[in-house]
Scaffold this active site. Sequence first.
Site, PDB file in Angstrom:
ATOM      1  N   GLY A 167       0.792  -1.219   0.000  1.00 19.89           N
ATOM      2  CA  GLY A 167       0.000   0.000   0.000  1.00 19.89           C
ATOM      3  C   GLY A 167       0.823   1.268   0.000  1.00 19.89           C
ATOM      4  CD  GLU A 203      11.896  -4.091  -5.751  1.00 17.57           C
ATOM      5  OE1 GLU A 203      11.381  -5.216  -5.676  1.00 17.57           O
ATOM      6  OE2 GLU A 203      11.287  -3.085  -6.166  1.00 17.57           O
ATOM      7  CE  LYS A 240      -2.723  -0.591  -7.541  1.00 18.23           C
ATOM      8  NZ  LYS A 240      -3.213  -1.978  -7.440  1.00 18.23           N
ATOM      9  CD  GLU A 278      -0.034  -4.768  -7.386  1.00 17.76           C
ATOM     10  OE1 GLU A 278       0.738  -3.803  -7.337  1.00 17.76           O
ATOM     11  OE2 GLU A 278      -1.149  -4.774  -6.856  1.00 17.76           O
ATOM     12  CG  ASN A 292      -1.624  -6.825  -3.699  1.00 17.92           C
ATOM     13  OD1 ASN A 292      -1.040  -6.549  -2.658  1.00 17.92           O
ATOM     14  ND2 ASN A 292      -1.555  -6.054  -4.774  1.00 17.92           N
ATOM     15  NE  ARG A 294      -5.128  -6.700  -0.507  1.00 15.93           N
ATOM     16  CZ  ARG A 294      -5.101  -5.783  -1.460  1.00 15.93           C
ATOM     17  NH1 ARG A 294      -6.070  -5.752  -2.390  1.00 15.93           N
ATOM     18  NH2 ARG A 294      -4.140  -4.882  -1.535  1.00 15.93           N
ATOM     19  NE  ARG A 340      -8.573   2.479  -6.358  1.00 13.94           N
ATOM     20  CZ  ARG A 340      -7.772   1.700  -5.646  1.00 13.94           C
ATOM     21  NH1 ARG A 340      -7.548   1.987  -4.359  1.00 13.94           N
ATOM     22  NH2 ARG A 340      -7.189   0.642  -6.186  1.00 13.94           N
TER      23      ARG A 340
END
Length: 456
Positions: A167, A203, A240, A278, A292, A294, A340
Site C-alpha cells: 500500500g 530495489e 492508485k 503486480e 496481493n 486477495r 475511485r
Amino acid sequence: MSAAPTRRVLVANRGEIAVRVIRAAHSCGWEAVAVHSDADAGSRWVALADEARHIGPSPARRSYLDIDAVVQAALDSGCTHVHPGYGFLAERPEFARRVREAGLVFVGPSAEVIESMGDKASARRTAEEAGVPVVPGSGVVADPAGARAAAADIGYPLLIKAAAGGGGRGIRVVRADDELEGAVSTAQAEASAAFGDGSLYLERSIEGARHIEVQVVGDTHGNVVHFFERDCSVQRRRQKLLEEAPAPGLSTTLRDEITGAAVRLAAEVGYQGAGTVEFLVEGERFYFIEMNTRIQVEHPITEMVTGTDLVVEQLRVAAGEPLSVSQGEITLQGVALEFRINAEDPQQDFFPSPGELTRFDPPNGPGVRVDSGFVSGGRIVPYYDSLVAKVVVHGRDREEALARATQALTELTVDGVVTTRDLHLSLVADEEFRAGGVTTTWFEERSTASDRSAEG
C-alpha cells in the site's frame, strides 16, 4: 435424500466490498452475515445481510482488526466460511490460520501462501524460482551498513521497501549515498508501525515505468488461470487513483509474457482463490514487484472486460468446486475504467472530508456500474478509508469507454462531503491520459507542472 446444508459466509469487512460479497453470496444461494462496529451500525451492508453481528467500538483496531471478535462472530452466527474482502485482515496470515483452526473455511489462499507471498523478499525469491523477472535488488537488510553494501551493488536511484505489507507504506526513494542512512531509519520506523515488522529490502528504482497487474484465480483442482491485466499507473504517492483494463498500448507479445509469468508464479505456490500479480513495465521489459493475496479494489473492471464474476469464483473455489471457466474461454471484451471517488479534497492535498452524504445520486445507463457501501444519508466516518464509491464504465473500445466515463462522472452528485469527482473529470479530459500509456510518475509530474503554472 436430505438437502445439502446451507453455506453461510461471514463478511469480515465493511463498505462497498461488504456489499459486493453479500450480493455474490446471495447469487450463489449462500447466506451472508455482516459485521459492524459502533460507527457502522446503520450501514447499508448490515441491512442487506441475512444477519449482522456487532464486533466492537468504532476504531478499526477494536473491531474490524480484532481477530478474536471476528472469528467469534463467525462461530456464533453459524457460518461455514469467512470472506476477508480487502484491507483490514485480508492479508494477515494469522487471521487465515485462526479461521481454519476454528473449523471454518477461509475464502482465499492458505495462511502459508499469504505469509510467503506477503513477505516481499520471500516473494522475490519465489518469482525467481518460477522464472519470473524481478527488479534488481537485495535480500533483507537489517541496518544501514547492510543497506550501504546492497546499494553499492544495485546503484542509485533505488527504493527502500518494507518486506512485509504494501500500500505504499515503508517505501523511500534514495538518490545518493548521503541520503541512505536517514531513509533506512525512517522506512524501518514506518514499516514497524504499519506492519509490526521493520524488515527492509532494496530495489533499483525504475522511473518512468507503468504499473501493470494481472488477475489470477486458482482452484483446489490444480487449475490456475488469468483474467488478463489492468493498468494502475495513475497514482499519487503510490496510491492508485483510477484503473483501466486492458492496459492501453500493450503489445500482444508483452501481454502474453506478463500473463504467462503471473500464472507460473501462482502455480509455483499452489495458489487457491483470487490474487493479483503486480509488475513494473519499462518498454517491452517487465519486472515482478509483489503479489496481493486477495481480491483487489479494482476487480470490477476485470469483470466488465471478461464477463466473469470474480467474487463468485472465490466462493466456488472455497466450496471446493472447479473454476467456472477455462483459460481458453476467457476473452477480452472492450475496455473498462474504474474511478475511485473518495471523500477527500484534492485542493487541500487530499485531506479527508468525512461527514454525512446529504445527497448521493450515482449515475447509470449503458456500460455504467457503481459499487458503493452508501446511500443518501449515510456517513463517511473518520475511522476508516474515505472511499465513497467506485464509478466503473465499459465501452466497446477506449473511445467509447472514455465518453461514458465523462458522462457518468458528470452525472454523479455527492453533497455533504468534498470528493475527488472533479479531479477524475480533469484526468479523463487530459490529452496525455487519453493518448494512453502514462507512467507511475505522470500524475505527480502533472500536478507539479499545474502548481508552477498557477504560481506563474
